[in-house]
Design an enzyme around this catalytic site. Structure first.
Site, PDB file in Angstrom:
ATOM      1  N   ASN A 101       0.836  -1.206   0.000  1.00  0.00           N
ATOM      2  CA  ASN A 101       0.000   0.000   0.000  1.00  0.00           C
ATOM      3  C   ASN A 101       0.868   1.252   0.000  1.00  0.00           C
ATOM      4  OD1 ASN A 101       0.600  -0.814   2.677  1.00  0.00           O
ATOM      5  ND2 ASN A 101      -1.136   0.297   3.523  1.00  0.00           N
ATOM      6  N   GLU A 156       0.217   5.219   0.671  1.00  0.00           N
ATOM      7  CA  GLU A 156      -0.770   6.196   1.131  1.00  0.00           C
ATOM      8  C   GLU A 156      -0.436   7.601   0.650  1.00  0.00           C
ATOM      9  OE1 GLU A 156      -1.197   5.583   5.371  1.00  0.00           O
ATOM     10  OE2 GLU A 156      -2.339   3.738   5.014  1.00  0.00           O
ATOM     11  N   GLU A 184      -2.982  -4.786  -3.040  1.00  0.00           N
ATOM     12  CA  GLU A 184      -3.450  -5.660  -4.130  1.00  0.00           C
ATOM     13  C   GLU A 184      -3.496  -4.882  -5.447  1.00  0.00           C
ATOM     14  OE1 GLU A 184      -4.768  -5.052  -1.211  1.00  0.00           O
ATOM     15  OE2 GLU A 184      -5.957  -6.703  -0.428  1.00  0.00           O
ATOM     16  N   CYS A 244     -10.093  -5.382   0.503  1.00  0.00           N
ATOM     17  CA  CYS A 244     -11.234  -4.465   0.580  1.00  0.00           C
ATOM     18  C   CYS A 244     -12.089  -4.616  -0.681  1.00  0.00           C
ATOM     19  CB  CYS A 244     -10.755  -3.027   0.742  1.00  0.00           C
ATOM     20  SG  CYS A 244     -10.092  -2.296  -0.759  1.00  0.00           S
ATOM     21  N   CYS A 260     -10.458  -3.673  -3.969  1.00  0.00           N
ATOM     22  CA  CYS A 260      -9.439  -4.645  -4.393  1.00  0.00           C
ATOM     23  C   CYS A 260     -10.081  -5.904  -4.952  1.00  0.00           C
ATOM     24  CB  CYS A 260      -8.507  -4.977  -3.234  1.00  0.00           C
ATOM     25  SG  CYS A 260      -7.391  -3.619  -2.856  1.00  0.00           S
TER      26      CYS A 260
HETATM   27  N1  THU Z   1      -5.310  -1.655   2.501  1.00  0.00           N
HETATM   28  C1  THU Z   1      -4.741  -2.432   1.533  1.00  0.00           C
HETATM   29  O1  THU Z   1      -3.603  -2.213   1.103  1.00  0.00           O
HETATM   30  N2  THU Z   1      -5.471  -3.471   1.053  1.00  0.00           N
HETATM   31  C2  THU Z   1      -6.726  -3.791   1.454  1.00  0.00           C
HETATM   32  O2  THU Z   1      -7.359  -4.658   0.875  1.00  0.00           O
HETATM   33  C3  THU Z   1      -7.299  -3.120   2.614  1.00  0.00           C
HETATM   34  C4  THU Z   1      -6.630  -1.862   3.025  1.00  0.00           C
HETATM   35  C5  THU Z   1      -4.550  -0.512   3.012  1.00  0.00           C
HETATM   36  C6  THU Z   1      -5.090   0.836   2.587  1.00  0.00           C
HETATM   37  C7  THU Z   1      -4.574   1.735   3.676  1.00  0.00           C
HETATM   38  O3  THU Z   1      -3.280   2.187   3.327  1.00  0.00           O
HETATM   39  C8  THU Z   1      -4.471   0.838   4.896  1.00  0.00           C
HETATM   40  O4  THU Z   1      -4.545  -0.495   4.415  1.00  0.00           O
HETATM   41  C9  THU Z   1      -5.553   1.059   5.922  1.00  0.00           C
HETATM   42  O5  THU Z   1      -6.812   0.988   5.353  1.00  0.00           O
END
Ligand code: THU
Length: 146
Positions: free
Chosen positions: A54, A56, A67, A101, A104
């Site tokens: 991830n 941000e 993902e 999520c 994703c």
């Molecule tokens: N996050 C992911 O990388 N993948 C997911 O499927 C769920 C959430 C990340 C996004 C954000 O940077 C952090 O987790 C908290 O939500």
């Protein structure tokens, strides 16, 4: 060979290696706002494994999930015709559950069949597994646009 058959061929050792690769990718995550460090490893039909993490942003909604970055990287490295056979997800806090999520799930569905296997940390971090169809039974597909 069908994608379903390919995903069934995954040995426990290979699945373990995918989880390890996802955990390793999580160590590169840029997550100063949530402190939730996620990694993903995407197994392609051609046998290649591609990882992502991830990334941000101070403008929170611009965050890219692990993902999503793995799949974007897979397209960059292997082309538009990639097919995803399996996805492993890990997060740095090994005791916290982490399924993909909603966004994703839809991103994976663009390049995968319902039989695509998803390996994730379950409750208390123990290994969990399901299929994409379990997570997203009625995905929006290109067929809807015709
Ligand atoms: N996050 C992911 O990388 N993948 C997911 O499927 C769920 C959430 C990340 C996004 C954000 O940077 C952090 O987790 C908290 O939500």
């Amino acid at each position: 060979m069908s994608l379903e058959k390919k995903s069934q061929e995954l040995t426990p050792q290979r699945i373990h290696a995918m989880r390890e690769q996802a955990a390793s990718a999580a160590r590169n995550a840029y997550a100063p706002y949530s402190n939730f460090f996620v990694g993903a490893a995407v197994l392609l039909e051609n046998g290649h494994l591609v990882t992502g993490c991830n990334v941000e942003n101070a403008s929170f909604r611009l965050t890219t999930c692990a993902e999503q970055s793995a799949i974007a990287r897979a397209v960059i490295e292997h082309g538009a015709h990639i097919r995803v056979v399996a996805v492993a997800i890990a997060n740095a806090d090994a005791t916290v559950a982490c399924q993909p999520c909603g966004a994703c799930r839809q991103t994976i569905a663009e390049f995968a069949e319902g039989a695509c296997r998803i390996f994730y940390p379950g409750e208390k971090g123990e290994p969990g597994e399901c299929t994409l169809a379990d997570l997203l039974p009625a995905s929006f597909t290109a067929a809807s646009l015709q």
